[in-house]
Design a protein around this motif. Sequence first.
Motif, mmCIF file in Angstrom:
data_model
loop_
_atom_site.group_PDB
_atom_site.id
_atom_site.type_symbol
_atom_site.label_atom_id
_atom_site.label_comp_id
_atom_site.label_asym_id
_atom_site.label_seq_id
_atom_site.Cartn_x
_atom_site.Cartn_y
_atom_site.Cartn_z
ATOM 1 N N GLU A 92 0.830 -1.206 0.000
ATOM 2 C CA GLU A 92 0.000 0.000 0.000
ATOM 3 C C GLU A 92 0.869 1.262 0.000
ATOM 4 O O GLU A 92 0.594 2.221 -0.734
ATOM 5 N N GLU A 93 1.915 1.241 0.799
ATOM 6 C CA GLU A 93 2.804 2.397 0.874
ATOM 7 C C GLU A 93 3.568 2.591 -0.437
ATOM 8 O O GLU A 93 3.674 3.707 -0.947
ATOM 9 N N LYS A 94 4.070 1.513 -0.997
ATOM 10 C CA LYS A 94 4.858 1.584 -2.230
ATOM 11 C C LYS A 94 4.055 2.207 -3.373
ATOM 12 O O LYS A 94 4.557 3.045 -4.110
ATOM 13 N N TRP A 95 2.813 1.765 -3.528
ATOM 14 C CA TRP A 95 2.013 2.218 -4.670
ATOM 15 C C TRP A 95 0.992 3.292 -4.310
ATOM 16 O O TRP A 95 0.253 3.754 -5.182
ATOM 17 N N GLY A 96 0.920 3.693 -3.056
ATOM 18 C CA GLY A 96 -0.025 4.728 -2.659
ATOM 19 C C GLY A 96 -1.472 4.308 -2.855
ATOM 20 O O GLY A 96 -2.309 5.088 -3.307
ATOM 21 N N ILE A 97 -1.748 3.042 -2.518
ATOM 22 C CA ILE A 97 -3.096 2.480 -2.682
ATOM 23 C C ILE A 97 -3.584 1.933 -1.356
ATOM 24 O O ILE A 97 -2.812 1.813 -0.402
ATOM 25 N N LYS A 98 -4.858 1.583 -1.306
ATOM 26 C CA LYS A 98 -5.445 0.947 -0.123
ATOM 27 C C LYS A 98 -6.262 -0.259 -0.572
ATOM 28 O O LYS A 98 -6.939 -0.221 -1.596
ATOM 29 N N PHE A 99 -6.184 -1.309 0.207
ATOM 30 C CA PHE A 99 -6.982 -2.508 -0.037
ATOM 31 C C PHE A 99 -8.112 -2.557 0.979
ATOM 32 O O PHE A 99 -7.912 -2.210 2.145
ATOM 33 N N ASN A 100 -9.277 -3.008 0.559
ATOM 34 C CA ASN A 100 -10.363 -3.196 1.522
ATOM 35 C C ASN A 100 -10.389 -4.655 1.976
ATOM 36 O O ASN A 100 -9.695 -5.509 1.418
ATOM 37 N N THR A 101 -11.173 -4.925 2.980
ATOM 38 C CA THR A 101 -11.213 -6.263 3.576
ATOM 39 C C THR A 101 -11.626 -7.325 2.570
ATOM 40 O O THR A 101 -11.045 -8.412 2.534
ATOM 41 N N ARG A 102 -12.606 -7.025 1.752
ATOM 42 C CA ARG A 102 -13.057 -7.995 0.745
ATOM 43 C C ARG A 102 -11.929 -8.350 -0.211
ATOM 44 O O ARG A 102 -11.733 -9.518 -0.555
ATOM 45 N N GLU A 103 -11.167 -7.341 -0.626
ATOM 46 C CA GLU A 103 -10.035 -7.600 -1.522
ATOM 47 C C GLU A 103 -8.992 -8.476 -0.834
ATOM 48 O O GLU A 103 -8.496 -9.437 -1.432
ATOM 49 N N LEU A 104 -8.688 -8.158 0.401
ATOM 50 C CA LEU A 104 -7.683 -8.935 1.128
ATOM 51 C C LEU A 104 -8.133 -10.372 1.336
ATOM 52 O O LEU A 104 -7.325 -11.303 1.264
ATOM 53 N N ASP A 105 -9.415 -10.571 1.594
ATOM 54 C CA ASP A 105 -9.947 -11.920 1.787
ATOM 55 C C ASP A 105 -9.872 -12.752 0.515
ATOM 56 O O ASP A 105 -9.868 -13.980 0.573
ATOM 57 N N SER A 106 -9.806 -12.086 -0.645
ATOM 58 C CA SER A 106 -9.791 -12.817 -1.912
ATOM 59 C C SER A 106 -8.383 -13.229 -2.344
ATOM 60 O O SER A 106 -8.227 -13.984 -3.302
ATOM 61 N N LEU A 107 -7.368 -12.757 -1.639
ATOM 62 C CA LEU A 107 -5.990 -13.077 -2.029
ATOM 63 C C LEU A 107 -5.657 -14.534 -1.699
ATOM 64 O O LEU A 107 -5.802 -14.971 -0.564
ATOM 65 N N ARG A 108 -5.227 -15.254 -2.692
ATOM 66 C CA ARG A 108 -4.851 -16.663 -2.506
ATOM 67 C C ARG A 108 -3.390 -16.937 -2.856
ATOM 68 O O ARG A 108 -2.826 -17.931 -2.440
ATOM 69 N N CYS A 109 -2.784 -16.060 -3.670
ATOM 70 C CA CYS A 109 -1.411 -16.270 -4.117
ATOM 71 C C CYS A 109 -0.803 -14.922 -4.512
ATOM 72 O O CYS A 109 -1.493 -13.904 -4.577
ATOM 73 N N VAL A 110 0.482 -14.926 -4.797
ATOM 74 C CA VAL A 110 1.174 -13.701 -5.179
ATOM 75 C C VAL A 110 0.570 -13.123 -6.461
ATOM 76 O O VAL A 110 0.463 -11.910 -6.611
ATOM 77 N N GLY A 111 0.150 -13.975 -7.371
ATOM 78 C CA GLY A 111 -0.459 -13.501 -8.610
ATOM 79 C C GLY A 111 -1.716 -12.683 -8.352
ATOM 80 O O GLY A 111 -1.960 -11.685 -9.042
ATOM 81 N N ASP A 112 -2.508 -13.082 -7.362
ATOM 82 C CA ASP A 112 -3.706 -12.314 -6.997
ATOM 83 C C ASP A 112 -3.316 -10.920 -6.515
ATOM 84 O O ASP A 112 -3.938 -9.929 -6.886
ATOM 85 N N LEU A 113 -2.283 -10.849 -5.684
ATOM 86 C CA LEU A 113 -1.824 -9.564 -5.168
ATOM 87 C C LEU A 113 -1.303 -8.690 -6.295
ATOM 88 O O LEU A 113 -1.644 -7.511 -6.394
ATOM 89 N N ALA A 114 -0.500 -9.258 -7.168
ATOM 90 C CA ALA A 114 0.074 -8.499 -8.281
ATOM 91 C C ALA A 114 -1.045 -7.966 -9.195
ATOM 92 O O ALA A 114 -0.999 -6.800 -9.611
ATOM 93 N N ALA A 115 -2.034 -8.789 -9.474
ATOM 94 C CA ALA A 115 -3.149 -8.355 -10.336
ATOM 95 C C ALA A 115 -3.936 -7.228 -9.667
ATOM 96 O O ALA A 115 -4.323 -6.263 -10.331
ATOM 97 N N MET A 116 -4.145 -7.339 -8.380
ATOM 98 C CA MET A 116 -4.890 -6.310 -7.664
ATOM 99 C C MET A 116 -4.125 -4.993 -7.669
ATOM 100 O O MET A 116 -4.689 -3.929 -7.859
ATOM 101 N N ILE A 117 -2.820 -5.066 -7.459
ATOM 102 C CA ILE A 117 -1.986 -3.859 -7.514
ATOM 103 C C ILE A 117 -2.076 -3.245 -8.909
ATOM 104 O O ILE A 117 -2.231 -2.035 -9.055
ATOM 105 N N GLY A 118 -2.003 -4.081 -9.927
ATOM 106 C CA GLY A 118 -2.090 -3.593 -11.302
ATOM 107 C C GLY A 118 -3.391 -2.857 -11.586
ATOM 108 O O GLY A 118 -3.411 -1.850 -12.283
ATOM 109 N N ARG A 119 -4.479 -3.354 -11.029
ATOM 110 C CA ARG A 119 -5.792 -2.716 -11.233
ATOM 111 C C ARG A 119 -5.911 -1.394 -10.475
ATOM 112 O O ARG A 119 -6.636 -0.502 -10.890
ATOM 113 N N LYS A 120 -5.191 -1.278 -9.372
ATOM 114 C CA LYS A 120 -5.350 -0.096 -8.510
ATOM 115 C C LYS A 120 -4.355 1.031 -8.822
ATOM 116 O O LYS A 120 -4.547 2.143 -8.375
ATOM 117 N N THR A 121 -3.291 0.725 -9.529
ATOM 118 C CA THR A 121 -2.294 1.759 -9.812
ATOM 119 C C THR A 121 -2.702 2.568 -11.030
ATOM 120 O O THR A 121 -3.215 2.015 -11.992
#
Length: 81
Positions: A51-80
């Motif tokens: 969150e600090e690196k990219w200046g973004i925030k994740f909500n609880t629903r997003e965090l609950d959906s993370l299953r692997c590094v690819g999920d995190l990377a895709a979410m960061i890509g959508r939010k940047t």
Amino acid sequence: MATEAEIYSALTEIFHDVFLRDDIVLSPELTAKQVQGWDSFKQIEIIMASEEKWGIKFNTRELDSLRCVGDLAAMIGRKTP
């Protein structure tokens, strides 16, 4: 929007800092079960650093959906911008 390569490069740096190890190689399929010491506290550190690196925030629903590094990377890509 950050490229996939930029995201994985930055995430690799974050993981190395969080785990104090430089032997972790990220892949989209990598999960917490595959990294020794990756517990809920480390997960929080990874999320906060991301969150600090990219200046973004994740909500609880997003965090609950993370299953692997690819999920995190895709979410960061959508939010940047």
